[in-house]
Design a protein around this motif. Structure first.
Motif, PDB file in Angstrom:
ATOM      1  N   ARG A  61      -4.532  -9.677 -49.908  1.00 33.12           N
ATOM      2  CA  ARG A  61      -5.052  -8.798 -51.183  1.00 33.12           C
ATOM      3  C   ARG A  61      -4.493  -6.659 -51.445  1.00 33.12           C
ATOM      4  O   ARG A  61      -3.903  -6.921 -52.849  1.00 33.12           O
ATOM      5  N   LEU A  62      -5.142  -6.788 -51.126  1.00 35.73           N
ATOM      6  CA  LEU A  62      -4.869  -4.547 -50.788  1.00 35.73           C
ATOM      7  C   LEU A  62      -3.359  -4.259 -50.492  1.00 35.73           C
ATOM      8  O   LEU A  62      -3.370  -3.344 -51.103  1.00 35.73           O
ATOM      9  N   TYR A  63      -3.208  -5.391 -49.858  1.00 40.33           N
ATOM     10  CA  TYR A  63      -2.155  -4.923 -48.844  1.00 40.33           C
ATOM     11  C   TYR A  63      -0.264  -5.190 -50.170  1.00 40.33           C
ATOM     12  O   TYR A  63       0.446  -4.111 -50.406  1.00 40.33           O
ATOM     13  N   ASP A  64      -0.888  -6.268 -50.874  1.00 40.03           N
ATOM     14  CA  ASP A  64      -0.053  -6.513 -52.310  1.00 40.03           C
ATOM     15  C   ASP A  64       0.333  -5.798 -53.199  1.00 40.03           C
ATOM     16  O   ASP A  64       0.995  -5.244 -53.879  1.00 40.03           O
ATOM     17  N   ASP A  65      -1.297  -4.868 -53.424  1.00 39.66           N
ATOM     18  CA  ASP A  65      -1.475  -4.155 -54.653  1.00 39.66           C
ATOM     19  C   ASP A  65      -0.913  -2.571 -54.098  1.00 39.66           C
ATOM     20  O   ASP A  65      -1.682  -1.877 -55.254  1.00 39.66           O
ATOM     21  N   GLU A  66      -0.573  -2.563 -52.863  1.00 41.58           N
ATOM     22  CA  GLU A  66      -0.548  -1.294 -52.457  1.00 41.58           C
ATOM     23  C   GLU A  66      -1.756  -0.405 -52.264  1.00 41.58           C
ATOM     24  O   GLU A  66      -1.441   0.920 -52.376  1.00 41.58           O
ATOM     25  N   THR A  67      -2.918  -0.629 -52.476  1.00 40.79           N
ATOM     26  CA  THR A  67      -4.020  -0.537 -52.168  1.00 40.79           C
ATOM     27  C   THR A  67      -4.627   0.502 -50.987  1.00 40.79           C
ATOM     28  O   THR A  67      -4.856   1.107 -50.513  1.00 40.79           O
ATOM     29  N   ALA A  68      -4.115  -0.233 -49.855  1.00 44.04           N
ATOM     30  CA  ALA A  68      -4.857   0.030 -48.158  1.00 44.04           C
ATOM     31  C   ALA A  68      -3.525  -1.359 -47.477  1.00 44.04           C
ATOM     32  O   ALA A  68      -3.177  -2.292 -48.189  1.00 44.04           O
ATOM     33  N   PHE A  69      -4.053  -0.839 -46.474  1.00 45.98           N
ATOM     34  CA  PHE A  69      -3.118  -1.481 -45.251  1.00 45.98           C
ATOM     35  C   PHE A  69      -4.853  -1.950 -44.333  1.00 45.98           C
ATOM     36  O   PHE A  69      -5.266  -1.344 -43.445  1.00 45.98           O
ATOM     37  N   ALA A  70      -4.657  -2.901 -44.661  1.00 43.53           N
ATOM     38  CA  ALA A  70      -5.969  -3.583 -44.074  1.00 43.53           C
ATOM     39  C   ALA A  70      -6.010  -4.723 -42.733  1.00 43.53           C
ATOM     40  O   ALA A  70      -5.491  -5.624 -43.503  1.00 43.53           O
ATOM     41  N   VAL A  71      -6.226  -4.646 -41.982  1.00 47.01           N
ATOM     42  CA  VAL A  71      -6.001  -5.809 -40.497  1.00 47.01           C
ATOM     43  C   VAL A  71      -7.539  -6.624 -40.411  1.00 47.01           C
ATOM     44  O   VAL A  71      -8.436  -5.513 -39.802  1.00 47.01           O
ATOM     45  N   GLU A  72      -7.140  -7.853 -39.930  1.00 48.06           N
ATOM     46  CA  GLU A  72      -8.840  -7.916 -39.412  1.00 48.06           C
ATOM     47  C   GLU A  72      -8.641  -8.361 -37.500  1.00 48.06           C
ATOM     48  O   GLU A  72      -7.245  -8.707 -37.799  1.00 48.06           O
ATOM     49  N   TRP A  73      -9.032  -7.967 -37.362  1.00 44.56           N
ATOM     50  CA  TRP A  73      -9.086  -8.027 -35.761  1.00 44.56           C
ATOM     51  C   TRP A  73     -10.619  -8.589 -34.738  1.00 44.56           C
ATOM     52  O   TRP A  73     -11.699  -7.789 -35.074  1.00 44.56           O
ATOM     53  N   MET A  74     -10.152  -9.594 -34.256  1.00 46.21           N
ATOM     54  CA  MET A  74     -11.041 -10.818 -33.610  1.00 46.21           C
ATOM     55  C   MET A  74     -11.127 -10.410 -31.671  1.00 46.21           C
ATOM     56  O   MET A  74      -9.968  -9.827 -31.329  1.00 46.21           O
ATOM     57  N   TRP A  75     -12.502  -9.864 -31.482  1.00 52.19           N
ATOM     58  CA  TRP A  75     -11.768  -8.930 -29.710  1.00 52.19           C
ATOM     59  C   TRP A  75     -11.069  -9.867 -28.649  1.00 52.19           C
ATOM     60  O   TRP A  75     -10.805  -9.121 -28.108  1.00 52.19           O
ATOM     61  N   ASP A  76     -11.853 -11.345 -28.598  1.00 54.75           N
ATOM     62  CA  ASP A  76     -11.639 -11.256 -27.786  1.00 54.75           C
ATOM     63  C   ASP A  76      -9.634 -12.062 -28.029  1.00 54.75           C
ATOM     64  O   ASP A  76      -9.668 -12.292 -27.102  1.00 54.75           O
ATOM     65  N   ARG A  89       1.351   5.629 -38.160  1.00 55.23           N
ATOM     66  CA  ARG A  89       2.484   5.278 -39.176  1.00 55.23           C
ATOM     67  C   ARG A  89       2.555   6.299 -40.339  1.00 55.23           C
ATOM     68  O   ARG A  89       1.062   6.625 -41.284  1.00 55.23           O
ATOM     69  N   GLU A  90       3.342   5.939 -41.003  1.00 52.21           N
ATOM     70  CA  GLU A  90       3.537   6.983 -42.537  1.00 52.21           C
ATOM     71  C   GLU A  90       2.697   5.970 -43.340  1.00 52.21           C
ATOM     72  O   GLU A  90       3.175   4.448 -43.179  1.00 52.21           O
ATOM     73  N   THR A  91       2.979   6.242 -44.677  1.00 55.28           N
ATOM     74  CA  THR A  91       2.313   5.661 -45.929  1.00 55.28           C
ATOM     75  C   THR A  91       2.877   4.118 -46.289  1.00 55.28           C
ATOM     76  O   THR A  91       2.815   3.691 -46.561  1.00 55.28           O
ATOM     77  N   GLU A  92       4.287   4.887 -46.179  1.00 55.08           N
ATOM     78  CA  GLU A  92       5.505   3.920 -46.396  1.00 55.08           C
ATOM     79  C   GLU A  92       5.511   2.537 -45.797  1.00 55.08           C
ATOM     80  O   GLU A  92       6.360   1.731 -45.641  1.00 55.08           O
ATOM     81  N   GLU A  93       5.133   2.589 -44.547  1.00 50.29           N
ATOM     82  CA  GLU A  93       5.483   1.863 -43.673  1.00 50.29           C
ATOM     83  C   GLU A  93       4.397   0.843 -43.584  1.00 50.29           C
ATOM     84  O   GLU A  93       4.444   0.047 -43.048  1.00 50.29           O
ATOM     85  N   LEU A  94       3.120   1.234 -43.977  1.00 50.70           N
ATOM     86  CA  LEU A  94       2.176   0.503 -44.288  1.00 50.70           C
ATOM     87  C   LEU A  94       2.134  -0.757 -46.017  1.00 50.70           C
ATOM     88  O   LEU A  94       1.371  -0.530 -46.362  1.00 50.70           O
ATOM     89  N   ARG A  95       3.393  -0.202 -46.775  1.00 51.81           N
ATOM     90  CA  ARG A  95       3.608  -0.477 -48.327  1.00 51.81           C
ATOM     91  C   ARG A  95       4.629  -1.844 -47.556  1.00 51.81           C
ATOM     92  O   ARG A  95       5.223  -2.080 -47.456  1.00 51.81           O
ATOM     93  N   PRO A  96       4.133  -3.158 -48.605  1.00 50.69           N
ATOM     94  CA  PRO A  96       5.907  -3.695 -49.097  1.00 50.69           C
ATOM     95  C   PRO A  96       7.025  -3.137 -49.099  1.00 50.69           C
ATOM     96  O   PRO A  96       6.828  -2.480 -49.539  1.00 50.69           O
ATOM     97  N   LYS A  97       7.418  -4.079 -48.422  1.00 49.95           N
ATOM     98  CA  LYS A  97       9.320  -3.567 -48.888  1.00 49.95           C
ATOM     99  C   LYS A  97       9.570  -3.999 -50.103  1.00 49.95           C
ATOM    100  O   LYS A  97       9.019  -5.037 -50.519  1.00 49.95           O
ATOM    101  N   PRO A  98      10.657  -3.391 -50.445  1.00 48.31           N
ATOM    102  CA  PRO A  98      11.030  -3.665 -51.950  1.00 48.31           C
ATOM    103  C   PRO A  98      11.865  -5.129 -51.966  1.00 48.31           C
ATOM    104  O   PRO A  98      12.242  -5.301 -50.600  1.00 48.31           O
ATOM    105  N   ARG A  99      11.836  -5.327 -53.036  1.00 51.66           N
ATOM    106  CA  ARG A  99      12.650  -6.603 -53.335  1.00 51.66           C
ATOM    107  C   ARG A  99      13.901  -6.278 -52.908  1.00 51.66           C
ATOM    108  O   ARG A  99      14.576  -5.395 -53.314  1.00 51.66           O
ATOM    109  N   ARG A 100      14.831  -8.160 -52.432  1.00 51.56           N
ATOM    110  CA  ARG A 100      16.634  -7.775 -52.397  1.00 51.56           C
ATOM    111  C   ARG A 100      16.956  -7.753 -53.018  1.00 51.56           C
ATOM    112  O   ARG A 100      16.451  -9.027 -53.605  1.00 51.56           O
TER     113      ARG A 100
END
Length: 264
Positions: A123-138, A253-264
């Motif tokens: 959700r946060l990625y799609d509206d370009e609010t944040a780049f948030a990732v889930e990380w599971m230790w094991d 990472r540069e901010t642009e690298e963490l945003r959705p790519k534009p439509r082809r």
């Protein structure tokens, strides 16, 4: 840096220069007769705070209750509904972005949270609010886990037992490790076919159980007697190294690298 320990003027200067936050999340649920109900959030917080200190990042307070209805039959288990959990995590993550923290690692130690944290990240990625990732230790050190334990288990097994033996040994009931193993289920047993040829809990390709109590009388899987504080330290150090490297990658990472790519 641990956010809750700081005064706002000190956070203001820190936030001017940093953009990565670690958010530890776990659960408060049964982990068998030998481990505390706080097992998951204790592991998540331990890793998040250590990685934040070692890498120079910010760690937020811990989310102690997660999506755990599948452990509800065991006394003391607490849980929240999946929609409420997702909305809550999304809301406080948007709050972090208000302060300039737009790269978030959900330091997770509870399997029941995984898909919901990934959905929030989407959700946060799609509206370009944040780049948030889930990380599971094991999941960051699967080879080491396999190397250390002959009969591992996804819940209350030797890997979680070893981690708590390392982090909070006073909370482990060492005299119950054998009964935990004998009253639980080994993974090799789960993989064995039933007399009719089906795997336990599966019928014609469908999983026909929802709760832990459907598969294990005491709530755990694996051989807990194979755990030790020394193995827990190995796991902790290896996972912490992986977490710091992830944060370093995000920070670079540069901010642009963490945003959705534009439509082809």
């Amino acid at each position: 840096m641990y956010l809750a320990d700081e005064a706002w003027p000190d956070l203001e200067s820190y936030l001017d220069a940093e953009s990565v936050a670690l958010v530890p999340l776990g659960s408060t649920e049964q982990h068998g007769p030998h481990l505390p109900e706080g097992t998951d959030h204790l592991i998540a917080e331990g890793l998040a705070r250590a990685a934040a200190d070692r890498g120079g990042y910010l760690c937020t307070p811990t989310v102690n209750i997660g999506v755990s209805p599948h452990h509800k039959q065991f006394p003391g288990t607490m849980w929240v509904g999946a929609p409420e959990f997702r909305d809550y995590v999304e809301s406080f993550t948007r709050n972090l972005t208000y302060h300039g923290l737009d790269r978030v690692v959900y330091v997770n130690a509870h399997g029941g949270n995984i898909e919901h944290l990934q959905e929030v990240g989407r959700r946060l990625y799609d509206d370009e609010t944040a780049f948030a990732v889930e990380w599971m230790w094991d999941e960051s050190i699967p080879e080491l886990v396999d190397e250390l334990f002959a009969e591992n288990g996804p819940h209350g097994g030797p890997k979680e037992t070893a981690m708590i033996q390392h982090l909070r040994p006073e909370l482990v009931h060492g005299d119950r490790l054998e009964s935990a193993r004998d009253g639980g289920v080994l993974m090799s047993e789960l993989e064995e076919a039933e007399p009719d040829g089906r795997r336990r809990g599966m019928v014609n390709g469908a999983r026909v159980f929802y709760d832990a109590a459907d598969n294990t009388d005491n709530g755990v899987l694996g051989d807990q007697t194979d755990a030790s504080a020394a193995k827990g330290e190995q796991l902790f150090e290896a996972a912490c190294e992986q977490l710091v490297e992830l944060c370093d990658w995000l920070s670079a990472r540069e901010t642009e690298e963490l945003r959705p790519k534009p439509r082809r």
